[in-house]
Design a protein around this motif. Structure first.
Motif, short mmCIF file in Angstrom:
data_model
loop_
_atom_site.label_atom_id
_atom_site.label_comp_id
_atom_site.label_asym_id
_atom_site.label_seq_id
_atom_site.Cartn_x
_atom_site.Cartn_y
_atom_site.Cartn_z
N UNK A 41 0.85 -1.25 -0.08
CA UNK A 41 0.09 0.04 0.23
C UNK A 41 0.75 1.51 0.11
N UNK A 42 2.13 1.14 -0.27
CA UNK A 42 3.10 2.40 -0.55
C UNK A 42 2.35 3.31 -1.36
N UNK A 43 1.97 2.95 -2.47
CA UNK A 43 1.11 3.87 -3.42
C UNK A 43 -0.28 3.63 -3.40
N UNK A 44 -0.95 4.81 -3.30
CA UNK A 44 -2.27 4.78 -3.12
C UNK A 44 -3.12 4.03 -4.14
N UNK A 45 -3.86 3.04 -3.90
CA UNK A 45 -4.62 2.13 -4.58
C UNK A 45 -5.88 2.51 -4.70
N UNK A 46 -6.54 2.53 -5.93
CA UNK A 46 -7.81 3.32 -6.12
C UNK A 46 -8.66 2.08 -7.16
N UNK A 47 -9.91 2.36 -7.33
CA UNK A 47 -10.67 1.51 -8.15
C UNK A 47 -9.94 1.52 -9.69
N UNK A 48 -9.25 2.47 -10.15
CA UNK A 48 -8.58 2.45 -11.32
C UNK A 48 -7.09 2.18 -11.26
N UNK A 49 -6.46 1.53 -10.37
CA UNK A 49 -5.35 0.75 -10.28
C UNK A 49 -5.31 -0.51 -10.82
N UNK A 50 -4.54 -0.75 -11.98
CA UNK A 50 -4.58 -2.11 -12.34
C UNK A 50 -4.27 -3.21 -11.16
N UNK A 51 -4.67 -4.33 -11.52
CA UNK A 51 -4.53 -5.52 -10.47
C UNK A 51 -4.38 -6.83 -11.07
N UNK A 52 -3.47 -7.60 -10.56
CA UNK A 52 -3.38 -8.94 -11.10
C UNK A 52 -4.21 -9.81 -10.29
N UNK A 53 -5.34 -10.64 -10.77
CA UNK A 53 -5.99 -11.47 -10.19
C UNK A 53 -5.83 -12.93 -10.69
N UNK A 54 -5.35 -13.75 -10.15
CA UNK A 54 -4.84 -15.04 -10.53
C UNK A 54 -3.89 -14.88 -11.66
N UNK A 55 -4.12 -15.42 -12.78
CA UNK A 55 -3.25 -15.24 -14.12
C UNK A 55 -3.66 -14.07 -14.85
N UNK A 56 -4.59 -13.31 -14.59
CA UNK A 56 -5.26 -12.29 -15.39
C UNK A 56 -4.85 -10.85 -14.63
N UNK A 57 -4.39 -9.89 -15.91
CA UNK A 57 -4.11 -8.62 -15.51
C UNK A 57 -5.58 -7.70 -15.81
N UNK A 58 -5.89 -7.04 -14.74
CA UNK A 58 -7.06 -6.21 -15.33
C UNK A 58 -6.66 -4.80 -14.81
N UNK A 59 -7.49 -3.89 -15.68
CA UNK A 59 -7.15 -2.62 -15.94
C UNK A 59 -7.80 -1.83 -14.81
N UNK A 60 -8.91 -2.38 -14.07
CA UNK A 60 -9.56 -1.58 -13.00
C UNK A 60 -9.99 -2.71 -12.00
N UNK A 61 -10.49 -2.23 -10.69
CA UNK A 61 -10.96 -3.20 -9.72
C UNK A 61 -12.30 -3.04 -9.44
N UNK A 62 -13.22 -2.78 -10.29
CA UNK A 62 -14.85 -2.78 -10.31
C UNK A 62 -15.03 -4.20 -10.79
N UNK A 63 -15.63 -5.07 -9.97
CA UNK A 63 -16.22 -6.22 -10.57
C UNK A 63 -17.71 -6.07 -10.60
N UNK A 64 -18.19 -6.76 -11.61
CA UNK A 64 -19.65 -7.32 -11.78
C UNK A 64 -19.83 -8.47 -10.98
N UNK A 65 -20.60 -8.52 -9.88
CA UNK A 65 -20.59 -9.77 -9.07
C UNK A 65 -21.69 -10.60 -9.62
N UNK A 66 -21.97 -11.60 -9.22
CA UNK A 66 -23.15 -12.68 -9.52
C UNK A 66 -24.38 -12.04 -9.00
N UNK A 67 -25.32 -12.03 -9.94
CA UNK A 67 -26.60 -11.35 -9.80
C UNK A 67 -27.77 -12.13 -10.28
N UNK A 68 -28.53 -12.90 -9.60
CA UNK A 68 -29.41 -13.73 -9.99
C UNK A 68 -30.60 -12.82 -10.58
N UNK A 69 -30.83 -13.23 -12.00
CA UNK A 69 -31.67 -12.13 -12.57
C UNK A 69 -32.88 -13.04 -13.11
#
Length: 373
Positions: free
Chosen positions: A4-32
């Motif tokens: 956390x030495x650098x401020x992490x925001x919703x638009x900081x890239x992140x590695x999730x498992x083997x995937x490099x993601x551009x932002x940290x906003x997730x569409x969660x499971x939504x029963x429709x």
């Protein structure tokens, strides 16, 4: 825990498992519950997921039923037939065309069912036969769930194989990974919590026994996908669907320790301030994330009543690495764009959350400038 030495925001890239993601906003499971016949994903669903996909963004599908006994909500999709796989292929192709990453959430409702949703009108199944007063969605609308019977030990082991098969079918359907639904009072949760698990075999009693099914199912999913493309969703202290445990802090802490052994891509947590789709304790700190952050070693996704400010706060404090937005993503297919540009959010309509047609599903408006971005 992320540096956390650098401020992490919703638009900081992140590695999730083997995937490099551009932002940290997730569409969660939504029963429709928008399938019509055969629980097959359709063109409405293709458009819905495509609308919410962004380049380098992460989406998780609604709970997808692993076998015929897993249904508790008429219209929820499955992934146990060739026709269902073919329908999902159209969804994943549309998301990938937008540059998005999409996981399939695999679930079984367990006791949260009704004979009309079961093969040959059989009794629903679950960890133990314990009375409860919950609702399920049938062709006749919302009705009380019917009493369930307890699974035999051999049947539990057979369910693990069904999850394995569902994971294979998810790969065939073009998904990028899979998430296990272990929350909200459904099958895995029913085995985890002692309020619903009164078993005396290897799947009941001690915490070690009660997490056994969760671990065995995850091992089956990892066997197909590898650990870096598998996640799990849990709801510590959640009371939705009549859930309870005598010591939830100890239980879910132990569960998180066991999950570390599997080196999963992520742990997805529903905060206890959420009960179903209702926020019941606005202002409550994200206690589940705060507690398990110190135990679980890999990435964590927090869900439950977040707005943009609360999301930025939990990221900055380091309690989570990504944040899921349910109701706001329903009403704002361009949610990522709106957050990034400080644009007010559209309001959601609860009356159209479950079932129906494109109304309240694919007809929410995009911000007028979105097309030019």
């Amino acid at each position: 825990m992320e540096n956390q030495s650098k401020k992490v925001t919703l638009f900081t890239p992140v590695k999730l498992g083997k995937f490099e993601l551009a932002h940290r906003i997730v569409l969660p499971p939504l029963t429709r519950m928008r399938t019509v016949n055969g629980f097959i994903p359709n063109d409405w669903m293709v458009e819905y997921y495509s609308q919410r996909a962004t380049k380098g963004g992460f989406l998780v599908t609604e709970g997808t039923v692993i076998n015929e006994t897993g249904h508790g909500y008429y219209g929820a999709p499955g992934i146990y037939t060739d026709e269902q796989v073919a329908g999902w292929k159209k969804v994943t192709a549309a998301v990938h065309e937008k540059g998005g990453i999409i996981f399939n959430q695999l679930f079984h409702v367990g006791r949260q069912s009704h004979r009309s949703l079961q093969p040959n009108g059989a009794e629903p199944i679950g960890a133990s036969a314990i009375p409860h007063e919950d609702l399920v969605f049938t062709q006749q609308g919302w009705v009380p769930a019917e009493p369930n019977r307890a699974l035999e030990t051999a049947e539990v082991k057979a369910l693990v194989k069904d999850y394995h098969q569902a994971a294979l079918r998810a790969m065939e359907a073009g998904f990028d990974g899979v998430e296990l639904h272990g929350a909200n009072g459904y099958l895995i949760d029913q085995f985890l919590q002692d309020g619903t698990n009164h078993r005396t075999d290897a799947y009941g009693g001690s915490m070690e026994n009660r997490v056994r099914l969760m671990i065995e199912v995850l091992e089956a999913m990892v066997d197909v996908w590898g650990s870096d493309a598998v996640g799990i969703r849990l709801g510590p202290s959640g009371t939705f669907n009549s859930m309870s445990d005598s010591d939830p802090i100890a239980l879910f802490g132990y569960a998180a320790e066991r999950l570390n052994e599997l080196d999963l891509a992520y742990l997805h947590l529903i905060e206890p301030r959420i009960n179903g789709n209702i926020e019941i304790a606005d202002g409550l700190e994200p206690v589940a994330s705060m507690h398990l952050r110190g135990i679980f070693k890999n990435k964590m996704i927090a869900a439950g009543g977040f707005d943009q400010a609360k999301a930025e706060d939990i990221l900055e404090k380091g309690y989570a690495d990504m944040v899921a937005f349910g109701r706001h993503f329903i009403a704002n297919p361009d949610l990522v764009f709106r957050f990034k540009n400080g644009i007010p959010l559209a309001s959601y309509d609860r009356e159209t959350f479950y079932g129906g047609n494109e109304k309240g599903y694919t007809d929410y408006a995009f911000y007028e400038a979105y097309a030019d971005a």
